[in-house]
Design a protein around this motif. Structure first.
Motif, PDB file in Angstrom:
ATOM      1  N   SER A 296     -44.984   4.197 -39.803  1.00  0.00           N
ATOM      2  CA  SER A 296     -46.357   4.479 -40.229  1.00  0.00           C
ATOM      3  C   SER A 296     -47.133   3.194 -40.501  1.00  0.00           C
ATOM      4  O   SER A 296     -48.360   3.172 -40.409  1.00  0.00           O
ATOM      5  CB  SER A 296     -46.367   5.372 -41.479  1.00  0.00           C
ATOM      6  OG  SER A 296     -45.828   4.674 -42.589  1.00  0.00           O
ATOM      7  N   MET A 297     -46.432   2.103 -40.820  1.00  0.00           N
ATOM      8  CA  MET A 297     -47.136   0.827 -41.004  1.00  0.00           C
ATOM      9  C   MET A 297     -47.724   0.358 -39.685  1.00  0.00           C
ATOM     10  O   MET A 297     -48.874  -0.101 -39.632  1.00  0.00           O
ATOM     11  CB  MET A 297     -46.198  -0.243 -41.574  1.00  0.00           C
ATOM     12  CG  MET A 297     -46.891  -1.580 -41.773  1.00  0.00           C
ATOM     13  SD  MET A 297     -45.885  -2.847 -42.573  1.00  0.00           S
ATOM     14  CE  MET A 297     -45.928  -2.284 -44.271  1.00  0.00           C
ATOM     15  N   ILE A 298     -46.940   0.481 -38.595  1.00  0.00           N
ATOM     16  CA  ILE A 298     -47.453   0.104 -37.271  1.00  0.00           C
ATOM     17  C   ILE A 298     -48.627   0.992 -36.903  1.00  0.00           C
ATOM     18  O   ILE A 298     -49.673   0.523 -36.454  1.00  0.00           O
ATOM     19  CB  ILE A 298     -46.354   0.218 -36.197  1.00  0.00           C
ATOM     20  CG1 ILE A 298     -45.083  -0.509 -36.629  1.00  0.00           C
ATOM     21  CG2 ILE A 298     -46.855  -0.332 -34.857  1.00  0.00           C
ATOM     22  CD1 ILE A 298     -43.912  -0.339 -35.672  1.00  0.00           C
ATOM     23  N   SER A 299     -48.456   2.290 -37.122  1.00  0.00           N
ATOM     24  CA  SER A 299     -49.514   3.251 -36.805  1.00  0.00           C
ATOM     25  C   SER A 299     -50.780   2.944 -37.613  1.00  0.00           C
ATOM     26  O   SER A 299     -51.899   3.044 -37.102  1.00  0.00           O
ATOM     27  CB  SER A 299     -49.023   4.671 -37.103  1.00  0.00           C
ATOM     28  OG  SER A 299     -49.968   5.624 -36.708  1.00  0.00           O
ATOM     29  N   GLY A 300     -50.585   2.530 -38.866  1.00  0.00           N
ATOM     30  CA  GLY A 300     -51.728   2.188 -39.725  1.00  0.00           C
ATOM     31  C   GLY A 300     -52.496   0.986 -39.203  1.00  0.00           C
ATOM     32  O   GLY A 300     -53.738   0.951 -39.259  1.00  0.00           O
ATOM     33  N   PHE A 301     -51.785  -0.015 -38.672  1.00  0.00           N
ATOM     34  CA  PHE A 301     -52.454  -1.179 -38.081  1.00  0.00           C
ATOM     35  C   PHE A 301     -53.278  -0.744 -36.863  1.00  0.00           C
ATOM     36  O   PHE A 301     -54.383  -1.252 -36.637  1.00  0.00           O
ATOM     37  CB  PHE A 301     -51.423  -2.229 -37.661  1.00  0.00           C
ATOM     38  CG  PHE A 301     -50.810  -3.002 -38.797  1.00  0.00           C
ATOM     39  CD1 PHE A 301     -51.450  -3.099 -40.026  1.00  0.00           C
ATOM     40  CD2 PHE A 301     -49.591  -3.636 -38.643  1.00  0.00           C
ATOM     41  CE1 PHE A 301     -50.891  -3.815 -41.079  1.00  0.00           C
ATOM     42  CE2 PHE A 301     -49.014  -4.363 -39.686  1.00  0.00           C
ATOM     43  CZ  PHE A 301     -49.667  -4.443 -40.908  1.00  0.00           C
TER      44      PHE A 301
ATOM     45  N   TRP B 266     -37.355   6.135 -41.684  1.00  0.00           N
ATOM     46  CA  TRP B 266     -37.886   5.448 -40.511  1.00  0.00           C
ATOM     47  C   TRP B 266     -39.359   5.756 -40.304  1.00  0.00           C
ATOM     48  O   TRP B 266     -40.117   4.928 -39.809  1.00  0.00           O
ATOM     49  CB  TRP B 266     -37.065   5.809 -39.278  1.00  0.00           C
ATOM     50  CG  TRP B 266     -35.633   5.443 -39.468  1.00  0.00           C
ATOM     51  CD1 TRP B 266     -34.558   6.278 -39.557  1.00  0.00           C
ATOM     52  CD2 TRP B 266     -35.105   4.120 -39.652  1.00  0.00           C
ATOM     53  NE1 TRP B 266     -33.405   5.560 -39.784  1.00  0.00           N
ATOM     54  CE2 TRP B 266     -33.712   4.235 -39.841  1.00  0.00           C
ATOM     55  CE3 TRP B 266     -35.680   2.840 -39.668  1.00  0.00           C
ATOM     56  CZ2 TRP B 266     -32.889   3.134 -40.048  1.00  0.00           C
ATOM     57  CZ3 TRP B 266     -34.864   1.743 -39.872  1.00  0.00           C
ATOM     58  CH2 TRP B 266     -33.479   1.891 -40.064  1.00  0.00           C
ATOM     59  N   ASP B 267     -39.777   6.941 -40.711  1.00  0.00           N
ATOM     60  CA  ASP B 267     -41.187   7.284 -40.575  1.00  0.00           C
ATOM     61  C   ASP B 267     -42.068   6.374 -41.426  1.00  0.00           C
ATOM     62  O   ASP B 267     -43.194   6.053 -41.049  1.00  0.00           O
ATOM     63  CB  ASP B 267     -41.407   8.752 -40.975  1.00  0.00           C
ATOM     64  CG  ASP B 267     -40.752   9.717 -39.998  1.00  0.00           C
ATOM     65  OD1 ASP B 267     -40.592   9.343 -38.815  1.00  0.00           O
ATOM     66  OD2 ASP B 267     -40.373  10.826 -40.412  1.00  0.00           O
ATOM     67  N   LYS B 268     -41.529   5.940 -42.585  1.00  0.00           N
ATOM     68  CA  LYS B 268     -42.292   5.022 -43.446  1.00  0.00           C
ATOM     69  C   LYS B 268     -42.569   3.708 -42.721  1.00  0.00           C
ATOM     70  O   LYS B 268     -43.680   3.178 -42.761  1.00  0.00           O
ATOM     71  CB  LYS B 268     -41.502   4.733 -44.733  1.00  0.00           C
ATOM     72  CG  LYS B 268     -41.366   5.917 -45.670  1.00  0.00           C
ATOM     73  CD  LYS B 268     -40.538   5.533 -46.894  1.00  0.00           C
ATOM     74  CE  LYS B 268     -40.299   6.746 -47.787  1.00  0.00           C
ATOM     75  NZ  LYS B 268     -39.405   6.433 -48.931  1.00  0.00           N
TER      76      LYS B 268
END
Length: 607
Positions: free
Chosen positions: A593-598, A588-590
Motif C-alpha cells: 500500500s505504500m507503493i500504491s500510495g506513492f 504484505w498488503d501494508k
C-alpha cells in the motif's frame, strides 16, 4: 559470496569517470597484503592441520560429548570457518575487481579447490550433530549458557536433518562442488564480463550498454536494447547450457535428498516458512494492476507514447534533471540521510569511505552490479559499486551501505551467528534507500522535482518487488520444466515471456529479442530463488518505516537491536518489538500500500 543488486546498476561512458571526483578503491590489506603474503600461507597451513585435527578429535564422537566438550567442538569449528572465510573473501574480492584477469581467476580457483580439499574432513560435523537426539541436545544446551547461544545454528542445521544423505555421499558432494555449480558460476561471470556491445560507434561492456537504457534520447535507448538482444542471442546456447546444467544438478541433489520442491532448500536456508513466501508472492501478483500496470500507464502518458517499448521501462522522465552527481555529493547525501535517522548509523558508515572499504569505479573486467560482502566477523565488510553519477547510483550507494552497516553490527554475534537469512538481509539496505529518498524528497524545492523523485522511487520499488516476484515465478517455471527434460533456448525464452506481460502490464510492447533477456540475470545462476528476498525485504521495510513515521518510541534503538541480532533470531522474534508479523498475509498488503500510495500522489499531480 556476492550480494547483487536487484536492478542493474547503470553506467555511462567509462572515460567520463573523471568528472565524478576521487572514486575509492578497495584496500584488501585488512584481509591479506597480496596472494603471496606470508600470512596467507600461514593461514592455509593452519587450516589444513586444524581440519585434520578437528576430525581426529571429534569424528564418531559427537553423540557422546558432554556440554563443555561440545562447546569446544563448536568453537573450533567456528575458528576454521573464520580462516576459510577470510581466505575465500580475499580471493573472491580480488577476482570480482577483474574477472577477466587470468591470474586472479586461477588464484580463486586454486583457493576454492584447496579449501574444499582441506574441509572435506569436516563434513561429518553436521551429519553427526543431526543424529544427536533432540532431548539430549536440549539437555546439553540447558547445562551450558555459552553452548545455548548457538541454538539458532543447531536449529538451522537440524532443519536439514530430514534431507541428509549418507556420510559418504555428503563427502562426495562436498568434494565435487568445485567442478559443479561453482565452475558454471565462473563460466557465466567470465562470459558476461567479456561480452562486447557496439553502441553509438563505441565498443562497450554490459554495464555501459545497460546504462544507455536510461538516456533521454529514445533512439539511443532503442539502439542499446537491440544490441543487447543481438549479443545475448549470439550467446544464448551457452547461457541455456548453463541454466540447463545448474537446474538439472539441483534437481538431482534435491531428488536424492527428498526435497519436496526446488524452493525448499532456499526456504530452509532463509529460515522462512513456504507459506509466508507464497503469501508474499500471491499478494504481489494480485497487486500488479494497481502497481506496475497503473504506474507504467502513467509513464506512457508522460512520455507521450501510445505504447511503451522495453527500452522505455527505465527511461528518465522528460522533465528529469540529467546532471551528473559527483562522488562527494553522493556521499554527503547518503551520510546526511543516515545521520538524520541516527548519528550512530553515520558513524558506522564513515569508515567505508575513509578506509578503503568501497570499490566504486567502473573498470574493464570488473563484475557488473553492486554488492556488499561481509567477509568474516573479525574483519569488516567490503562494498562494490559501478558508480557513474546517475541519481539511481546514489540510491545504490545508500542500499549497499545499508548492507554494510547491518554486517558491521551483526559481526558482534561471531562468525556462525552473524550471517542473516536473505529474507532479513535486505532490511537495512532497503531502509537505507528509504531514508535517502525521504531526505531528497524533503529537500525538493518544487513540484517537478518531487514528481521526478516519486516516480524514481516507484520505479525502484517496482523493480525490487514486482520485477523480483516475476523473476521468482520465472525460476519456479524453469526448474519445474527442467524436471521434465532438457530445455531449448526457445523453451526458456517462452517461460521468460510468460511472466513479462503479466507483471509489466498492457502498456508494453515487447521487441523481438527481448525474450533472451533472462540470460544476464546473475541471481538465476549464483543463487536460485534468491530473488524473493528483495520483495520480502522491501515489504518488510515499508511496514517498518510506517512504524517509524508514526513516531514509535525508541524506534532507533530497537532497529539497531534487530540488526545486531544477525542470524540469531527468527523473523517473528525480530519484528515483534515493532508490532509486526510477516506470517500474517495482511502484513504484505501494508508494504504494497505504500507503493500504491506513492502512485496515488503521482496521479494527483496530473490533476
Amino acid at each position: 559470496m556476492t550480494e547483487y543488486q536487484p536492478r542493474p546498476v547503470f553506467d555511462t561512458d567509462i572515460a567520463g569517470q573523471a568528472g565524478f571526483g576521487d572514486l575509492p578503491e578497495w584496500d584488501l590489506g585488512d584481509l591479506y597484503a597480496s596472494p603471496d603474503a606470508p600470512e596467507l600461507k600461514r593461514d592455509l597451513d593452519w587450516l589444513e592441520q586444524a581440519c585434520l585435527s578437528f576430525a581426529e578429535d571429534f569424528e564418531g564422537k559427537l553423540s557422546s560429548l558432554g556440554h563443555a566438550e561440545l562447546l569446544e567442538c563448536v568453537l573450533r569449528y567456528e575458528k576454521i570457518d573464520v580462516i576459510a572465510g577470510r581466505i575465500m573473501s580475499f580471493a573472491g574480492l580480488r577476482y570480482y575487481q577483474n574477472t577477466t584477469d587470468g591470474e586472479r581467476a586461477q588464484f580463486l580457483g586454486n583457493c576454492q579447490e584447496t579449501i574444499t580439499n582441506f574441509t572435506t574432513p569436516l563434513v561429518f560435523f553436521t551429519l553427526e550433530l543431526n543424529r544427536i537426539e533432540d532431548d539430549r541436545l536440549d539437555l546439553l544446551m540447558n547445562e551450558n549458557a555459552d553452548l545455548y547461544r548457538y541454538k539458532p545454528i543447531f536449529d538451522k542445521l537440524r532443519a536439514m536433518k530430514p534431507y541428509q544423505l549418507s556420510d559418504e555421499l555428503e563427502k562426495f558432494l562436498h568434494d565435487q562442488s568445485t567442478v559443479g555449480a561453482s565452475a558454471w558460476n565462473r563460466l557465466f561471470d567470465e562470459t558476461m564480463a567479456g561480452l562486447e556491445f557496439e553502441v553509438k560507434g563505441e565498443t562497450c561492456n554490459l554495464e555501459t550498454t545497460l546504462n544507455f537504457l536510461t538516456e533521454q534520447d529514445r533512439s539511443i535507448r532503442e539502439a542499446a536494447s537491440r544490441e543487447l538482444a543481438r549479443v545475448f542471442g549470439a550467446n544464448i546456447k551457452l547461457f541455456a547450457r548453463v541454466h540447463n546444467t545448474l537446474a538439472k544438478e539441483k534437481e538431482i541433489e534435491d531428488r536424492w535428498r527428498g526435497m519436496p520442491s526446488p524452493q525448499t532448500g532456499r526456504h530452509l536456508s532463509n529460515q522462512v516458512e513456504p507459506e509466508v513466501v507464497e503469501a508474499l508472492r500471491d499478494a504481489v501478483v494480485a497487486a500488479y494492476p494497481k502497481l506496475s500496470h497503473r504506474y507504467y500507464d502513467l509513464k506512457r502518458k508522460w512520455l507521450g507514447l501510445s505504447t511503451l517499448e522495453v527500452w522505455d521501462r527505465n527511461a528518465p522522465l522528460p522533465m528529469e534533471d540529467t546532471r551528473i552527481v559527483d562522488w562527494q555529493q553522493a556521499r554527503d547525501t547518503v551520510m546526511s540521510a543516515y545521520s538524520g535517522f541516527s548519528p550512530k548509523m553515520a558513524e558506522i558508515a564513515e569508515p567505508f569511505f575513509t578506509r578503503g572499504w568501497i570499490d566504486a569505479g567502473v573498470k574493464p573486467g570488473k563484475a557488473p552490479g553492486a554488492f556488499a560482502h561481509p567477509t568474516v566477523a573479525e574483519v569488516h565488510p567490503y562494498v562494490m559499486l559501478n558508480y557513474l553519477g546517475k541519481p539511481r547510483d546514489v540510491m545504490t550507494l545508500a542500499h549497499e551501505l545499508g548492507h554494510g552497516v547491518h554486517q558491521v553490527l551483526a559481526a558482534g554475534q561471531g562468525e556462525l551467528l552473524s550471517a542473516t537469512p536473505l529474507t532479513l538481509a535486505e532490511t537495512a539496505s532497503v531502509f537505507g534507500e528509504m531514508l535517502t529518498f525521504r531526505k531528497l524528497l524533503d529537500d525538493a524545492t518544487d513540484q517537478a522535482q518531487r514528481k521526478v523523485l516519486l516516480a524514481g522511487k516507484v520505479e525502484d520499488m517496482i523493480n525490487t518487488v514486482v520485477r523480483q516476484i516475476a523473476f521468482y515465478d520465472f525460476e519456479c517455471k524453469l526448474h519445474d520444466a527442467r524436471r521434465k527434460g532438457e530445455l531449448t533456448p526457445e523453451d526458456i525464452n517462452a517461460l521468460w515471456m510468460s511472466v513479462q506481460g503479466e507483471s509489466l502490464g498492457p502498456a508494453f510492447s515487447f521487441m523481438e529479442g527481448y525474450e533472451t533477456f533472462w540470460s544476464y540475470i546473475p541471481h538465476f545462476v549464483h543463487s536460485p530463488f534468491y530473488v524473493y528476498a528483495y520483495a520480502f525485504g522491501d515489504g518488510l521495510v515499508n511496514a517498518l518505516y510506517a512504524v517509524y513515521e508514526e513516531g514509535d518510541a525508541g524506534f532507533q534503538e530497537k532497529y539497531f537491536d534487530m540488526l545486531r541480532a544477525g542470524g540469531s533470531k527468527h523473523h517473528k522474534e525480530l519484528l515483534a518489538p515493532f508490532g509486526l508479523d510477516a506470517s500474517d498475509p495482511k502484513f504484505w498488503d501494508k508494504g504494497l500500500s505504500m507503493i500504491s500510495g506513492f502512485i496515488d500522489q503521482l496521479e494527483a499531480m496530473e490533476g
